[in-house]
Motif scaffolding. Structure first.
Motif, PDB file in Angstrom:
ATOM      1  N   MET A   1       1.160  -1.163  -0.286  1.00 17.44           N
ATOM      2  CA  MET A   1       0.008   0.603  -0.069  1.00 17.44           C
ATOM      3  C   MET A   1       0.939   1.309   0.652  1.00 17.44           C
ATOM      4  SD  MET A   1      -2.634   0.431   2.799  1.00 17.44           S
ATOM      5  CE  MET A   1      -3.059  -0.565   2.599  1.00 17.44           C
TER       6      MET A   1
ATOM      7  N   LYS B   1       1.811   5.200   0.494  1.00 15.68           N
ATOM      8  CA  LYS B   1       1.751   6.200   1.561  1.00 15.68           C
ATOM      9  C   LYS B   1       0.813   7.065   1.066  1.00 15.68           C
ATOM     10  CE  LYS B   1       3.261   7.984   5.882  1.00 15.68           C
ATOM     11  NZ  LYS B   1       3.208   7.546   6.875  1.00 15.68           N
ATOM     12  N   PHE B   2      -0.267   7.337   2.189  1.00 12.24           N
ATOM     13  CA  PHE B   2      -1.144   8.258   1.601  1.00 12.24           C
ATOM     14  C   PHE B   2      -0.814   9.176   2.112  1.00 12.24           C
ATOM     15  CE2 PHE B   2      -5.235   8.126  -0.719  1.00 12.24           C
ATOM     16  CZ  PHE B   2      -5.683   9.285  -0.008  1.00 12.24           C
TER      17      PHE B   2
ATOM     18  N   GLU C   1     -11.539   3.125  -0.902  1.00 10.15           N
ATOM     19  CA  GLU C   1     -10.417   2.641  -0.390  1.00 10.15           C
ATOM     20  C   GLU C   1      -9.565   3.878   0.293  1.00 10.15           C
ATOM     21  OE1 GLU C   1      -9.642  -0.108  -3.686  1.00 10.15           O
ATOM     22  OE2 GLU C   1     -11.150  -1.379  -2.521  1.00 10.15           O
ATOM     23  N   ASN C   2      -9.193   5.273  -0.737  1.00  8.83           N
ATOM     24  CA  ASN C   2      -8.195   5.775  -0.488  1.00  8.83           C
ATOM     25  C   ASN C   2      -8.486   6.740   0.701  1.00  8.83           C
ATOM     26  OD1 ASN C   2      -7.206   6.295  -2.424  1.00  8.83           O
ATOM     27  ND2 ASN C   2      -8.119   8.114  -3.411  1.00  8.83           N
TER      28      ASN C   2
ATOM     29  N   HIS D   1      -7.355   3.699   3.781  1.00  8.44           N
ATOM     30  CA  HIS D   1      -5.758   3.703   3.450  1.00  8.44           C
ATOM     31  C   HIS D   1      -5.269   4.716   4.307  1.00  8.44           C
ATOM     32  CE1 HIS D   1      -6.080   1.581  -0.281  1.00  8.44           C
ATOM     33  NE2 HIS D   1      -5.558   2.107  -0.937  1.00  8.44           N
ATOM     34  N   TYR D   2      -5.979   5.905   4.822  1.00  2.00           N
ATOM     35  CA  TYR D   2      -5.667   6.783   5.062  1.00  2.00           C
ATOM     36  C   TYR D   2      -5.851   6.646   6.774  1.00  2.00           C
ATOM     37  CZ  TYR D   2      -6.009  11.866   7.859  1.00  2.00           C
ATOM     38  OH  TYR D   2      -5.101  12.871   8.193  1.00  2.00           O
TER      39      TYR D   2
ATOM     40  N   GLU E   1      -3.390   3.542   7.429  1.00  2.00           N
ATOM     41  CA  GLU E   1      -2.267   4.181   7.870  1.00  2.00           C
ATOM     42  C   GLU E   1      -1.745   5.875   9.589  1.00  2.00           C
ATOM     43  OE1 GLU E   1      -0.480   6.701   4.820  1.00  2.00           O
ATOM     44  OE2 GLU E   1      -0.295   4.863   3.024  1.00  2.00           O
TER      45      GLU E   1
ATOM     46  N   TYR F   1     -11.100  -5.189  -0.278  1.00  2.00           N
ATOM     47  CA  TYR F   1     -10.477  -4.623   0.318  1.00  2.00           C
ATOM     48  C   TYR F   1      -9.168  -5.563   0.398  1.00  2.00           C
ATOM     49  CZ  TYR F   1      -7.852  -1.044   1.960  1.00  2.00           C
ATOM     50  OH  TYR F   1      -6.836   0.398   3.045  1.00  2.00           O
TER      51      TYR F   1
ATOM     52  N   TYR G   1      -5.472  -5.585  -0.557  1.00  2.00           N
ATOM     53  CA  TYR G   1      -4.625  -5.514   0.542  1.00  2.00           C
ATOM     54  C   TYR G   1      -4.544  -6.216   1.047  1.00  2.00           C
ATOM     55  CZ  TYR G   1      -5.888  -1.227  -2.292  1.00  2.00           C
ATOM     56  OH  TYR G   1      -6.586  -0.382  -3.046  1.00  2.00           O
TER      57      TYR G   1
END
Length: 373
Positions: free
Chosen positions: A1, A3-4, A139-140, A143-144, A147, A177, A181
């Motif tokens: 994944m 880096k966001f 999904e973004n 991810h955030y 992280e 998901y 991932y």
């Protein structure tokens, strides 16, 4: 994944310590259309998430009814919040990350956060993200969150269940998901009310009036429904929404939150007992609401179950932002449907007495699409 690095937009009228919206601010764009035009486009194939309905501005009598409903049911709402918040905390404790599904889930997530702060003196992170029927979850945004909270246990939160479309969408999104991932997410949805029997995490299964269902953005932090339209949303963007700053004079979002929060000291003992009992039970998600929906579909010759919206919350949505055809009502004398009767009268919508209904009421959407030749 990867880096966001995208930062959340500062939108909405809620306090920043109550919720962080992981949404792209689309306030500068004209996304609204009349209900009739939008309904025709949606029924002709355009996805509902690509545009927005015009925000319904209720008359004074309707706002007064909201305030009366809040006064009548604030302790009941507080107890339901306490019960489901206790369930969540007993499962995930301090590692819980509350993740509300915008927008109906947002006030519920805030209230859960406030309850747990009062009860356990722990301030859980709380985000509001987008999930869209037939399009999946943002999904973004996930991810955030992952992280920011690598040890966190995400708990998805919504307001209520109807026939279970979002519960099923969430289950599918979590499966996808994990496949993409390698991250396993808990797909159980925590809700204030679960009349559709779609989740084991709920405050009540009674189809009662949640006051925040009565209004649109003015009880949801002045944030619109979420938008997923490739004209405005890039592959690295969060899903979008608008911030209706011009409605600040009518905003009751924080008044609603504070009114329910003030009831928490009176319901804590009962909430703890109810949650402890609930956690000893085996509760299945049986999606019983679909039985009602299929029966109604056959009886009224309705093309798609998408046009059938069971429950007080979903029926309210039909009247506020769709083109309603009929309202089916189990018992019009029940206090939970006063606002629905008022809206139906205002909009000239037929109310059909329908005693054989597990929900308090059900909204039927009018077929308005134009057949292509």
């Amino acid at each position: 994944m990867n880096k966001f690095i995208q930062n959340p937009a500062k939108i909405g009228s809620y306090r920043e310590d109550d919720v962080v919206f992981l949404l792209k601010d689309l306030s500068e764009y004209q996304l609204e259309d009349s209900t009739a035009n939008r309904e025709r486009r949606v029924q002709s194939g355009q996805h509902y998430s690509e545009s927005l309905p015009i925000e319904y501005q209720p008359p004074r009598a309707y706002v007064d009814l909201f305030r009366q409903s809040l006064d009548d049911y604030k302790r009941k709402v507080a107890l339901c919040i306490g019960i489901v918040a206790e369930q969540i905390y007993q499962l995930k404790e301090e590692n819980t990350v509350l993740c509300s599904l915008a927008r109906a889930g947002t006030p519920v997530g805030i209230l859960m956060k406030r309850y747990l702060l009062l009860r356990y003196n722990v301030s859980l992170p709380h985000y509001s993200i987008s999930i869209i029927r037939d399009r999946g979850i943002d999904e973004n945004a996930l991810h955030y969150i992952l992280e920011k909270h690598p040890q966190g246990k995400i708990q998805f939160v919504d307001g209520w269940t109807g026939k279970g479309a979002i519960s099923l969408e969430l289950e599918m999104a979590c499966q996808q998901y994990e496949k993409k991932y390698g991250v396993t997410l808990d797909d159980r949805l925590a809700v204030l009310a679960d009349p559709g029997h779609c989740t084991p995490l709920f405050g009540t299964r009674e189809d009662f009036l949640i006051p925040s269902a009565c209004l649109n953005s003015t009880v949801s932090g002045l944030v619109s429904r979420t938008v997923l339209n490739e004209k405005y949303i890039g592959k690295d963007d969060f899903h979008g929404a608008k911030f209706y700053r011009e409605l600040l004079p009518s905003d009751v979002s924080n008044e609603y939150i504070d009114s329910i929060t003030a009831e928490f000291p009176f319901i804590t003992t009962d909430a703890v007992k109810a949650a402890a009992k609930r956690n000893l039970e085996t509760i299945e998600a049986e999606f019983l609401g679909m039985k009602d929906v299929k029966k109604i579909q056959a009886e009224f010759s309705i093309e798609s179950t998408h046009y059938i919206k069971p429950g007080v919350g979903e029926t309210t949505r039909v009247l506020l932002r769709r083109v309603p055809w009929k309202i089916l009502m189990r018992d019009p004398s029940r206090p939970y449907v006063k606002h629905i009767l008022m809206l139906a009268k205002e909009k000239g919508v037929e109310v059909v007495i329908y005693p054989d209904l597990n929900y308090s009421c059900c909204g039927l959407i009018k077929t308005v699409k134009v057949d292509k030749k």
